[in-house]
Design an enzyme around this catalytic site. Structure first.
Site, PDB file in Angstrom:
ATOM      1  N   ASN A  10       0.718  -1.162   0.211  1.00 44.36           N
ATOM      2  CA  ASN A  10       0.116  -0.023   0.080  1.00 44.36           C
ATOM      3  C   ASN A  10       1.034   1.270   0.111  1.00 44.36           C
ATOM      4  OD1 ASN A  10      -2.004   1.922   0.458  1.00 44.36           O
ATOM      5  ND2 ASN A  10      -2.102   1.608   2.599  1.00 44.36           N
ATOM      6  N   LYS A  12       0.139   4.292  -0.244  1.00 44.62           N
ATOM      7  CA  LYS A  12      -0.698   5.532   0.369  1.00 44.62           C
ATOM      8  C   LYS A  12      -0.274   6.648  -0.677  1.00 44.62           C
ATOM      9  CE  LYS A  12       0.323   3.547   4.719  1.00 44.62           C
ATOM     10  NZ  LYS A  12       0.365   3.472   6.301  1.00 44.62           N
ATOM     11  N   HIS A 103      -9.329   0.922   5.031  1.00 48.36           N
ATOM     12  CA  HIS A 103      -7.895   1.161   5.840  1.00 48.36           C
ATOM     13  C   HIS A 103      -8.224   2.044   6.889  1.00 48.36           C
ATOM     14  CE1 HIS A 103      -3.959   2.367   6.431  1.00 48.36           C
ATOM     15  NE2 HIS A 103      -3.518   1.380   5.995  1.00 48.36           N
ATOM     16  N   GLU A 105      -6.527   4.538   7.996  1.00 50.49           N
ATOM     17  CA  GLU A 105      -6.299   5.916   7.679  1.00 50.49           C
ATOM     18  C   GLU A 105      -7.739   6.642   6.703  1.00 50.49           C
ATOM     19  OE1 GLU A 105      -2.583   5.426   5.707  1.00 50.49           O
ATOM     20  OE2 GLU A 105      -1.770   5.014   7.591  1.00 50.49           O
ATOM     21  N   GLU A 176      -5.096  -4.993  10.762  1.00 48.17           N
ATOM     22  CA  GLU A 176      -3.972  -4.340  10.907  1.00 48.17           C
ATOM     23  C   GLU A 176      -4.393  -3.323  12.187  1.00 48.17           C
ATOM     24  OE1 GLU A 176      -2.148  -2.759   7.099  1.00 48.17           O
ATOM     25  OE2 GLU A 176      -4.032  -1.686   7.192  1.00 48.17           O
ATOM     26  N   GLY A 182       2.842   1.967  10.923  1.00 48.27           N
ATOM     27  CA  GLY A 182       3.858   3.184  10.590  1.00 48.27           C
ATOM     28  C   GLY A 182       4.647   3.434  11.902  1.00 48.27           C
ATOM     29  N   SER A 221       3.732  -2.501  10.095  1.00 49.21           N
ATOM     30  CA  SER A 221       5.143  -2.475  10.242  1.00 49.21           C
ATOM     31  C   SER A 221       5.708  -3.872  10.216  1.00 49.21           C
ATOM     32  CB  SER A 221       5.380  -2.045  12.062  1.00 49.21           C
ATOM     33  OG  SER A 221       5.058  -0.923  12.338  1.00 49.21           O
TER      34      SER A 221
HETATM   35  C1  PEP Z   1      -0.461   0.180   6.244  1.00 47.17           C
HETATM   36  O1  PEP Z   1      -0.694   1.255   6.121  1.00 47.17           O
HETATM   37  O2  PEP Z   1      -1.456  -0.710   5.598  1.00 47.17           O
HETATM   38  C2  PEP Z   1       0.440  -0.413   6.910  1.00 47.17           C
HETATM   39  C3  PEP Z   1       0.601  -1.590   7.209  1.00 47.17           C
HETATM   40  O3  PEP Z   1       1.416   0.349   7.165  1.00 47.17           O
HETATM   41  P1  PEP Z   1       3.236   0.024   7.483  1.00 47.17           P
HETATM   42  O4  PEP Z   1       3.574  -1.214   6.921  1.00 47.17           O
HETATM   43  O5  PEP Z   1       3.951   1.219   7.233  1.00 47.17           O
HETATM   44  O6  PEP Z   1       2.988  -0.058   9.086  1.00 47.17           O
END
Ligand code: PEP
Length: 261
Positions: A10, A12, A103, A105, A176, A182, A221
């Site tokens: 992703n 973003k 998601h 976000e 998630e 992040g 992460s």
């Molecule tokens: C995400 O935004 O779906 C995600 C998993 O981000 P990150 O891997 O940067 O934690």
């Protein structure tokens, strides 16, 4: 992992036209690995890049690279007066084959709730896309012992109506934890496994034996350094990767962890 894994990136709100170089590197390495039978790779760039990336991914797929392009969101309606939005039909028309919905976000930045996520997932299926439905608890919810209840409620309310035999190819669910996205923090392996076990139970309760074939992704992460440990956990059938998907080398290290090379 028993079923074919999915490693989804992703991007973003990152990436310009010159980022195609990263995609090309991913495509080239996937082709060299000749891994088509073992795991799928998906890159979800910003919408501006879907069309061009999809053309590149199609060429790569002709050379054996199991690479597809996805979108990061879609509107629930097919068309209409929704300035700035893109329908599922539009992202499919641009060449995407999957779309991320729900998601955290989007839930945070745009106030998206489970019923909206569900209608977006339904729109994805209507347009012939597969949907990756994201769920995950906030840190305070985990601290209060509510993580499982939150995730199971989100699953119950965010998944679209779909025939059981269609579900494995049409939906994936990404766990998630919001506090892991992040941040460089992840749940313990046993916490991930426990949550994925509960998610699997929810899938089989809803879809019967087909529920055992629905891919459950972990996201939050995931990095080259922890990918092998996470991807070998029971009921973890792939990963949704944010930051580490922006660099081909990191994304491919995670992909290789999924196929055990
Ligand atoms: C995400 O935004 O779906 C995600 C998993 O981000 P990150 O891997 O940067 O934690």
């Amino acid at each position: 992992m028993v079923m074919r894994a999915l490693i989804a990136g992703n991007w973003k709100m990152n990436g310009l036209a010159n980022s195609a170089a990263e995609l090309d590197q991913i495509a080239a390495e996937l082709g060299q690995l000749r891994a088509s039978a073992r795991a799928d790779a998906l890159i979800c760039p910003p919408a501006t890049l879907i069309f061009g990336f999809a053309e590149r991914a199609r060429s790569a797929a002709e050379n054996g690279a199991p690479l597809a392009i996805g979108a990061q969101d879609c509107h629930f309606a097919e068309r209409g007066a929704h300035t700035g939005d893109l329908s599922a039909e539009m992202v499919a028309d641009a060449g995407a084959t999957m779309v991320i919905v729900g998601h955290s976000e989007r839930r945070a930045d745009h106030g998206e709730r489970d019923d909206l996520v569900r209608s977006k997932a339904a729109a994805a299926l209507r347009a012939g896309l597969s949907a990756i439905v994201c769920v995950g608890e906030h840190e305070a919810e985990r601290d209060a012992g509510q993580a499982e209840a939150v995730v199971l409620r989100q699953i119950a309310e965010s998944l679209p109506d779909i025939a059981a035999d269609e579900a494995p190819k049409s939906i994936a669910v990404a766990y998630e934890p919001v506090w892991a996205i992040g941040t460089g923090r992840t749940p313990t392996p046993s916490d991930i496994e426990a949550m994925h076990g509960k998610m699997r139970e929810a899938m089989t309760a809803r879809f019967g034996s087909a529920g055992a074939q629905i891919r459950l992704l972990y996201g939050g992460s995931v990095k080259p350094a922890n990918a092998a440990e996470i991807l070998t956990l029971r009921d973890v059938n792939g990963a949704l990767v944010g930051g580490a998907s922006l660099k081909a080398a990191d994304f491919m290290a995670i992909y290789r962890a999924a196929i055990g090379t």
